[in-house]
Design a protein around this motif. Structure first.
Motif, PDB file in Angstrom:
ATOM      1  N   HIS A 293      49.960 107.882 -57.279  1.00 25.88           N
ATOM      2  CA  HIS A 293      50.867 107.941 -56.131  1.00 25.88           C
ATOM      3  C   HIS A 293      50.326 108.132 -54.783  1.00 25.88           C
ATOM      4  CE1 HIS A 293      54.307 110.372 -54.289  1.00 25.88           C
ATOM      5  NE2 HIS A 293      55.005 109.660 -55.349  1.00 25.88           N
TER       6      HIS A 293
ATOM      7  N   TRP B 113      58.901 117.709 -59.419  1.00 21.69           N
ATOM      8  CA  TRP B 113      60.153 116.812 -59.005  1.00 21.69           C
ATOM      9  C   TRP B 113      60.767 116.259 -60.166  1.00 21.69           C
ATOM     10  CZ3 TRP B 113      60.439 112.531 -54.462  1.00 21.69           C
ATOM     11  CH2 TRP B 113      61.639 112.021 -54.749  1.00 21.69           C
ATOM     12  N   GLY B 114      61.926 116.634 -60.730  1.00 23.34           N
ATOM     13  CA  GLY B 114      62.388 115.961 -61.812  1.00 23.34           C
ATOM     14  C   GLY B 114      63.792 115.560 -61.635  1.00 23.34           C
ATOM     15  N   VAL B 115      64.592 115.212 -62.658  1.00 29.00           N
ATOM     16  CA  VAL B 115      65.688 114.499 -62.695  1.00 29.00           C
ATOM     17  C   VAL B 115      66.992 115.335 -62.009  1.00 29.00           C
ATOM     18  CG1 VAL B 115      65.355 112.540 -63.986  1.00 29.00           C
ATOM     19  CG2 VAL B 115      66.424 114.627 -64.915  1.00 29.00           C
TER      20      VAL B 115
ATOM     21  N   ARG C 217      51.701 119.928 -55.842  1.00 26.49           N
ATOM     22  CA  ARG C 217      52.747 120.485 -55.768  1.00 26.49           C
ATOM     23  C   ARG C 217      52.663 121.914 -56.953  1.00 26.49           C
ATOM     24  NH1 ARG C 217      56.342 115.282 -56.972  1.00 26.49           N
ATOM     25  NH2 ARG C 217      56.279 114.357 -54.581  1.00 26.49           N
TER      26      ARG C 217
ATOM     27  N   PHE D 128      53.456 101.540 -54.663  1.00 21.16           N
ATOM     28  CA  PHE D 128      53.711 103.069 -54.294  1.00 21.16           C
ATOM     29  C   PHE D 128      52.672 103.375 -53.092  1.00 21.16           C
ATOM     30  CE2 PHE D 128      55.769 105.744 -57.968  1.00 21.16           C
ATOM     31  CZ  PHE D 128      56.516 104.809 -58.307  1.00 21.16           C
TER      32      PHE D 128
ATOM     33  N   HIS E  17      54.979 115.714 -50.395  1.00 21.99           N
ATOM     34  CA  HIS E  17      55.054 114.698 -50.648  1.00 21.99           C
ATOM     35  C   HIS E  17      53.780 113.841 -49.784  1.00 21.99           C
ATOM     36  CE1 HIS E  17      56.227 110.307 -51.418  1.00 21.99           C
ATOM     37  NE2 HIS E  17      56.907 110.871 -52.511  1.00 21.99           N
TER      38      HIS E  17
ATOM     39  N   MET F 224      51.206 108.010 -63.018  1.00 19.28           N
ATOM     40  CA  MET F 224      51.920 107.578 -61.721  1.00 19.28           C
ATOM     41  C   MET F 224      50.903 107.627 -60.589  1.00 19.28           C
ATOM     42  SD  MET F 224      55.352 109.445 -59.849  1.00 19.28           S
ATOM     43  CE  MET F 224      56.556 109.091 -61.027  1.00 19.28           C
TER      44      MET F 224
ATOM     45  N   HIS G  39      57.448 104.038 -48.927  1.00 16.17           N
ATOM     46  CA  HIS G  39      56.964 105.379 -49.531  1.00 16.17           C
ATOM     47  C   HIS G  39      55.661 105.606 -49.262  1.00 16.17           C
ATOM     48  CE1 HIS G  39      55.400 107.203 -53.608  1.00 16.17           C
ATOM     49  NE2 HIS G  39      56.506 107.598 -53.225  1.00 16.17           N
TER      50      HIS G  39
ATOM     51  N   TYR H 264      63.427 108.534 -49.320  1.00 19.60           N
ATOM     52  CA  TYR H 264      63.839 107.953 -50.647  1.00 19.60           C
ATOM     53  C   TYR H 264      65.325 107.424 -50.329  1.00 19.60           C
ATOM     54  CZ  TYR H 264      60.034 109.328 -53.289  1.00 19.60           C
ATOM     55  OH  TYR H 264      58.768 109.315 -53.976  1.00 19.60           O
TER      56      TYR H 264
ATOM     57  N   ARG I 267      58.256 100.324 -51.823  1.00 24.13           N
ATOM     58  CA  ARG I 267      57.765 100.597 -53.098  1.00 24.13           C
ATOM     59  C   ARG I 267      58.857  99.640 -54.085  1.00 24.13           C
ATOM     60  NH1 ARG I 267      58.568 106.538 -55.782  1.00 24.13           N
ATOM     61  NH2 ARG I 267      59.730 105.779 -57.634  1.00 24.13           N
TER      62      ARG I 267
HETATM   63  O1  LIG Z   1      60.029 108.729 -57.583  1.00 24.10           O
HETATM   64  C1  LIG Z   1      60.083 109.968 -57.967  1.00 24.10           C
HETATM   65  N1  LIG Z   1      59.169 110.816 -57.922  1.00 24.10           N
HETATM   66  C2  LIG Z   1      57.801 110.385 -57.473  1.00 24.10           C
HETATM   67  O2  LIG Z   1      57.965 109.585 -56.452  1.00 24.10           O
HETATM   68  C3  LIG Z   1      57.414 111.552 -56.831  1.00 24.10           C
HETATM   69  O3  LIG Z   1      57.166 112.739 -57.519  1.00 24.10           O
HETATM   70  O4  LIG Z   1      57.150 111.808 -55.507  1.00 24.10           O
HETATM   71  C4  LIG Z   1      61.354 110.483 -58.818  1.00 24.10           C
HETATM   72  C5  LIG Z   1      62.703 109.743 -58.593  1.00 24.10           C
HETATM   73  C6  LIG Z   1      63.680 110.124 -59.350  1.00 24.10           C
HETATM   74  C7  LIG Z   1      63.497 111.389 -60.030  1.00 24.10           C
HETATM   75  C8  LIG Z   1      62.282 112.130 -60.134  1.00 24.10           C
HETATM   76  C9  LIG Z   1      61.356 111.650 -59.625  1.00 24.10           C
END
Ligand SMILES: O=C(N[C@@H](O)C(=O)O)c1ccccc1
Length: 331
Positions: free
Chosen positions: A298, A47-49, A42, A243, A94, A296, A198, A163, A214
């Motif tokens: 992934h 990818w944040g909240v 990326r 994952f 992704h 993480m 996932h 998701y 997942r």
């Molecule tokens: O799962 C999450 N991210 C990872 O899978 C990814 O970065 O693909 C995620 C979920 C909620 C908020 C922020 C990140």
């Protein structure tokens, strides 16, 4: 067929890559037909909240697409970058996979789209599925699609969506919708639906599709043609989250998996697992050397000669594992 002998154990190849790769969050890994490693990352996007609103709409469109090369082809022995592409196209990469013609199939969770790209460096979109930035759950819309797998014989394309959906869709090689299973499909046979499908892997010797379900902490495998359920692999050692998965058609079939953290914290150590597809037993587990830890893990891929790569979306790195003692630097 030969059985995996007991001293088989994957250990990190700590001197790989020879020089650091400039990576952002590593979301996807694939292998090309020469077993070169393909990394989908990326760059400077994260990818944040706050990346999405409650309806799954991406909130950072104003950032524009990632300007760095998001697709790197890397030599598996040295880790040197052989090719770089995927600039100015993606917002939140992704999943990534290659097909038998070495095209890339990728998903972007911000765009809610799936792309087939030429791998000649021109990134020409040959197939585009989904509508840019428009989440949905019909035949033309996905919601944060996570991965793609391609059947090397029929060319049919499988998409794990995602998701904010809970289904697997099947398309023709040209991208025509053929069918889907999981949420929204007629099959009620299996009570518990997917919770974030996932990661996907196609099993060429069995013509099955396996899914890392997942948040259900399980792997489910299906007859690729029909979507008929075949088996489930769920292990205490996963700790509730799987994952990513990969597969090697050797020793009767080996499933490789990485687990992950739940939203409620760490319920089991983060590891890679080697699982006997037929008996479902865990043959080996592995993690980074020297008390390093996975952040993480992934995605995971395994080469024809048994080398394993794990992409980590928290430590922005790719780690290499091998069971070949000769490959580990003698201390
Ligand atoms: O799962 C999450 N991210 C990872 O899978 C990814 O970065 O693909 C995620 C979920 C909620 C908020 C922020 C990140």
């Amino acid at each position: 067929e030969e059985v995996l002998d007991q001293e088989y154990h994957l250990e990190e190849v700590t001197d790989w890559p020879e020089s650091p790769l400039q990576l952002g969050q590593v979301s996807g890994l694939a292998l090309d037909s020469d077993d070169n490693l393909v990394i989908f990352h990326r760059g400077d996007h994260q990818w944040g909240v706050n990346s999405f609103d409650n309806s799954g709409k991406y909130q950072q469109q104003s950032l524009g697409p990632i300007q760095q090369s998001t697709i790197l082809v890397v030599d598996p022995v040295k880790g040197s970058v052989l090719k770089a592409s995927g600039r100015n196209m993606f917002y939140l990469p992704h999943g990534i996979t290659t097909d038998k013609d070495n095209n890339y199939w990728v998903t972007d969770v911000a765009l809610h789209q799936v792309f087939k790209l030429s791998s000649d460096g021109r990134d020409k979109p040959l197939v585009v599925l989904g509508e840019a930035f428009e989440p949905g759950s019909d035949k033309e819309h996905f919601c944060k699609p996570t991965d793609v797998a391609v059947d090397p014989v029929t060319g049919n394309v499988y998409v794990s969506d995602g998701y904010c959906n809970a289904r697997i869709l099947k398309f023709s090689p040209e991208g025509k919708y053929l069918s889907h299973w999981g949420a929204g499909s007629s099959d009620r046979r299996r009570r518990v639906q997917f919770r974030i499908p996932h990661s996907l892997v196609f099993l060429p010797d069995r013509r099955e599709l396996c899914v890392a379900d997942r948040e259900n902490g399980r792997i489910q495998c299906f007859v690729a043609e029909s979507g008929e359920f075949v088996k489930e692999i769920k292990k205490q050692e996963f700790g509730g989250e799987v994952f990513a998965i990969s597969y090697a058609p050797v020793h009767g079939g080996l499933i490789y998996a990485v687990n992950g953290e739940s939203a409620y914290g760490r319920s089991a150590p983060l590891k890679g697992f080697v699982i006997n597809y037929s008996t479902k037993e865990i043959l080996d587990d592995f993690s980074p050397e020297n008390a390093q830890e996975f952040g993480m893990p992934h995605d995971i891929v395994v080469t024809k000669d048994g080398r394993v790569f794990v992409g980590d979306a928290a430590t922005d790195s790719v780690l290499k594992f091998s069971s070949d003692k000769a490959e580990h630097r003698s201390v």
